[in-house]
Motif scaffolding. Structure first.
Motif, mmCIF file in Angstrom:
data_model
loop_
_atom_site.group_PDB
_atom_site.id
_atom_site.type_symbol
_atom_site.label_atom_id
_atom_site.label_comp_id
_atom_site.label_asym_id
_atom_site.label_seq_id
_atom_site.Cartn_x
_atom_site.Cartn_y
_atom_site.Cartn_z
ATOM 1 N N GLU A 68 0.829 -1.216 0.000
ATOM 2 C CA GLU A 68 0.000 0.000 0.000
ATOM 3 C C GLU A 68 0.854 1.253 0.000
ATOM 4 O O GLU A 68 0.549 2.237 -0.678
ATOM 5 C CB GLU A 68 -0.923 0.007 1.220
ATOM 6 C CG GLU A 68 -2.193 -0.789 0.993
ATOM 7 C CD GLU A 68 -3.279 -0.387 1.983
ATOM 8 O OE1 GLU A 68 -3.218 0.735 2.535
ATOM 9 O OE2 GLU A 68 -4.179 -1.194 2.203
ATOM 10 N N LEU A 71 2.125 1.688 -3.486
ATOM 11 C CA LEU A 71 1.071 2.159 -4.389
ATOM 12 C C LEU A 71 0.837 3.642 -4.176
ATOM 13 O O LEU A 71 0.711 4.420 -5.133
ATOM 14 C CB LEU A 71 -0.229 1.383 -4.110
ATOM 15 C CG LEU A 71 -0.239 -0.079 -4.563
ATOM 16 C CD1 LEU A 71 -1.482 -0.790 -4.055
ATOM 17 C CD2 LEU A 71 -0.170 -0.151 -6.084
ATOM 18 N N SER A 74 3.673 5.576 -5.661
ATOM 19 C CA SER A 74 3.596 5.614 -7.118
ATOM 20 C C SER A 74 2.547 6.620 -7.580
ATOM 21 O O SER A 74 2.770 7.386 -8.526
ATOM 22 C CB SER A 74 3.226 4.224 -7.655
ATOM 23 O OG SER A 74 4.184 3.277 -7.242
ATOM 24 N N GLU A 75 1.422 6.596 -6.889
ATOM 25 C CA GLU A 75 0.345 7.525 -7.236
ATOM 26 C C GLU A 75 0.813 8.973 -7.089
ATOM 27 O O GLU A 75 0.614 9.800 -7.984
ATOM 28 C CB GLU A 75 -0.818 7.276 -6.284
ATOM 29 C CG GLU A 75 -2.188 7.350 -6.933
ATOM 30 C CD GLU A 75 -3.219 6.764 -6.002
ATOM 31 O OE1 GLU A 75 -3.875 7.558 -5.292
ATOM 32 O OE2 GLU A 75 -3.334 5.520 -5.940
ATOM 33 N N SER A 118 10.366 -1.745 -4.400
ATOM 34 C CA SER A 118 9.823 -2.604 -5.454
ATOM 35 C C SER A 118 10.560 -3.935 -5.507
ATOM 36 O O SER A 118 9.945 -4.969 -5.745
ATOM 37 C CB SER A 118 9.815 -1.899 -6.810
ATOM 38 O OG SER A 118 11.060 -1.359 -7.101
ATOM 39 N N PHE A 135 -0.162 -7.255 -6.503
ATOM 40 C CA PHE A 135 0.876 -6.401 -7.065
ATOM 41 C C PHE A 135 0.707 -6.285 -8.576
ATOM 42 O O PHE A 135 0.726 -5.188 -9.144
ATOM 43 C CB PHE A 135 2.234 -7.003 -6.711
ATOM 44 C CG PHE A 135 3.407 -6.211 -7.202
ATOM 45 C CD1 PHE A 135 3.806 -5.048 -6.558
ATOM 46 C CD2 PHE A 135 4.129 -6.637 -8.309
ATOM 47 C CE1 PHE A 135 4.898 -4.323 -7.008
ATOM 48 C CE2 PHE A 135 5.216 -5.909 -8.771
ATOM 49 C CZ PHE A 135 5.600 -4.746 -8.106
ATOM 50 N N LYS A 138 -2.664 -4.392 -9.487
ATOM 51 C CA LYS A 138 -2.757 -2.970 -9.180
ATOM 52 C C LYS A 138 -1.670 -2.140 -9.824
ATOM 53 O O LYS A 138 -1.846 -0.948 -10.025
ATOM 54 C CB LYS A 138 -2.729 -2.768 -7.666
ATOM 55 C CG LYS A 138 -3.982 -3.317 -6.999
ATOM 56 C CD LYS A 138 -4.179 -2.726 -5.615
ATOM 57 C CE LYS A 138 -5.503 -3.185 -5.022
ATOM 58 N NZ LYS A 138 -5.429 -3.273 -3.551
ATOM 59 N N LEU A 139 -0.526 -2.747 -10.111
ATOM 60 C CA LEU A 139 0.588 -1.947 -10.582
ATOM 61 C C LEU A 139 1.098 -2.383 -11.942
ATOM 62 O O LEU A 139 1.246 -1.568 -12.852
ATOM 63 C CB LEU A 139 1.736 -2.018 -9.567
ATOM 64 C CG LEU A 139 1.966 -0.722 -8.820
ATOM 65 C CD1 LEU A 139 2.638 -0.976 -7.504
ATOM 66 C CD2 LEU A 139 2.805 0.244 -9.664
ATOM 67 N N LEU A 140 1.398 -3.671 -12.048
ATOM 68 C CA LEU A 140 2.096 -4.113 -13.231
ATOM 69 C C LEU A 140 1.170 -4.135 -14.445
ATOM 70 O O LEU A 140 1.487 -3.566 -15.497
ATOM 71 C CB LEU A 140 2.662 -5.509 -12.965
ATOM 72 C CG LEU A 140 3.953 -5.861 -13.684
ATOM 73 C CD1 LEU A 140 4.979 -4.762 -13.509
ATOM 74 C CD2 LEU A 140 4.489 -7.180 -13.144
ATOM 75 N N GLN A 143 0.249 -0.960 -16.241
ATOM 76 C CA GLN A 143 1.352 -0.428 -17.025
ATOM 77 C C GLN A 143 1.498 -1.203 -18.329
ATOM 78 O O GLN A 143 1.711 -0.621 -19.393
ATOM 79 C CB GLN A 143 2.653 -0.553 -16.216
ATOM 80 C CG GLN A 143 2.600 0.195 -14.890
ATOM 81 C CD GLN A 143 3.723 1.215 -14.771
ATOM 82 O OE1 GLN A 143 4.347 1.592 -15.774
ATOM 83 N NE2 GLN A 143 3.966 1.682 -13.574
#
Lengths: 208, 208, 208, 208
Positions: A68, A71, A74-75, A118, A135, A138-140, A143
DNA sequence: CCCTAATCGAGACGGTACGTCCTGTCTTGTC
DNA sequence: GACAAGACAGGACGTACCGTCTCGATTAGGG
């Protein structure tokens, strides 16, 4: 209200925003300074000036906290860069666009603020599939979806063969970089990513 | 004898072979059954019927133990399969050879005996660069070198452009598989690796 | 209004009688069921259906709660038995009167409703002198005073030597019972208390 | 070997004497300085320079630790005073002998080194019958047995009626002192104990 | 072939972190 | 303003492992 697990569900409306932010910062700082294995829940709580229970109330493990926190980081970073909503540039020159994006990725992978957390999350994900799924989701994957979009556009423009599956194709230039970084199998640089893009777009076999 | 570190160097000649084997087996079994994080030195020692000191005498961490155990396992498996010395087949058909090798790799990645320890070592390597270097040097790089050799041969045969760097080129088909497996970014199958090989050899851009 | 201590003084007139009763009952029940050390303020509040703050507002500790609850219980029990105001009977036969009262005390000490909380309060009093003073002043001393009165009456009747201090004399028959009960140094029974009264009234030395 | 409880039995032969002594001292010091409730296992371990597990390995609770520490202290004190083996003096004057012993008891009850731990143990015993039994068996009953012996001797000498039960009789002078001390029901002094002995030996009723 | 020194199984030790429970305070919304 | 509810900082609980250490009991190899 109580879930099947028997644990009471805490009331998110009364959650302390200050504590949450402090926990994010402490977790990221400790992972960067001491490394993931030496980062402990107790350490995060102490550094954040927070009771341990406040962490256990809202998260299930240090990996959850770090995910979290990352995230959130990153945001914030994306917002700061004005990159929301974000897309891969589309100048019409596919090779140039991909090279540019991958150069930015290289920069990020080498940014110490991002590297420690990361790596830690990737490591945890290797062994904890549940976390890995989150992971990735929500992130990879978001992208990677950007590459899918750009490749689709390239297919429309005739720059990529129509029968190519973009979700697989993108791995040709993304995965080599990822593996070098994850497994220390080689140095990463602009030159390297540029080369990978060239190989991927035109293949290894000579033109007939 | 005593080194600069102050630690007495144990006499390898008097080492108990039985204990070493028992430790390997215990480590691999525990990682497979309980997972890497729940595998402890105490647990390995207890399961192997060995004193903790016997482990600390010969290894520096549970990652070291597991790495050696896994190397030993790989060696045994290779011997059993009569694959020593090993090379990528060279039938003259590069695409077919690569597909065959990658299919074998898919099999291995899905073999439960190998999956747990190799994931664990990869995870540890993400965060412990020292271990990662050893892992890469002893296991990964020798395998990758086989691809380099096969690609060189293909270049001699004119099946691959002469100006291509084989060490980078190999990543086009190896890394996508590695990333899918490491990060759970997608399913892995023969069809998938076949597709990757095709894309890599002929590129994404249409032939002009 | 606010005292020097900084704590606001709650308005007793607005106090919830229902909550108070529920807290008394919860405290006594928990002490009886789980024992004093496992009885917690949180547990009392939960069982009473009351907020923790309601307890902290009116009492300073779980010992305070239990003391009040026990005083309340004793009062109710005394009222139920029509024993208010109470006095030791004076039939003219001192020995018989004392034996009767002590037999009633034995019954009470063995009554499970009373045993758990009074043991708990006695235990707390051993270590918390403040509470002990209150316990003695509100519960123990009034009872002992009854013995003083009865002994004074006996002195007037010539049944007890005039130079005897009643406050000390009463301890000869009260304390042995108390100690046996408090410290588990022996069984308590009617026969035992009868014997103690006989010894105390006539002494151990033979009559000359 | 393993008990029914499932806990492995530690090997007492390899126990660290130094740690045990340090734990005794730390426990007694903390109880004296901070009081029993504020004395924690963690505090004892820290002060003794010992791991918590070393305490949990050998004792089941802080009460157990304190009981052993106090038994050890009592033994040392008795040895130091050359009182082993110990008996109540027998000068032929029963009253004088009892008064002398009780005066010594008064001194001990007021000695701060003894007061804190023995109050704590008595308090724990009130609520923990198991501990109370051990406390009584190892410390209290042996002391009371000395009174039984002395009273038997007095019966032989004709100073105490032959039909008196010494085990009950002793409580006439011991219990009043115990209760005053335990429950703060009155001051304790030489004068007080002397009076109690006089009352107990000659009774409260006038000589006929 | 025995003697002796190092390795071995075992596990106690000083520590650290775990995840849970409770304390006493504070805040929110209801009556 | 008292109340039910419960989040919060803090701290102790009892457990599990860490890596070090100290014990006999083998167990090899050099004398």
């Amino acid at each position: 209200m109580v879930t099947q697990s028997g644990k009471p569900v805490p009331d998110a409306a009364r959650r302390s925003e200050k504590s949450r932010r402090a926990i994010y910062e402490a977790a990221l700082a400790l992972v960067a300074e001491a490394g993931y294995p030496k980062t402990t829940i107790e350490g995060i709580a102490a550094r954040a000036g927070v009771g341990k229970q406040t962490i256990y109330r809202w998260w299930g493990s240090k990996a959850d906290v770090l995910l979290e926190a990352f995230l959130d980081l990153s945001e914030q970073a994306a917002e700061a860069a004005g990159q929301v909503p974000y897309a891969i540039p589309d100048t019409g020159d596919l090779a140039a666009d991909l090279k540019a994006v991958l150069r930015a990725t290289v920069d990020e992978l080498l940014d110490p603020r991002f590297e420690a957390p990361s790596r830690a999350l990737a490591a945890e994900g290797l062994v904890n599939e549940q976390l890995a799924r989150e992971f990735v989701a929500k992130l990879l994957e978001p992208q990677l979806q950007l590459y899918v979009d750009r490749l689709r556009s390239a297919q429309d423009a005739g720059d990529v063969r129509a029968d190519v599956d973009p979700r697989i194709a993108l791995e040709l230039f993304v995965s080599p970089l990822a593996q070098r970084w994850l497994q220390h199998t080689g140095p990463i640089s602009y030159e390297y990513t540029d080369t990978v893009v060239d190989y991927a777009l035109h293949g290894l076999a000579p033109r007939s």
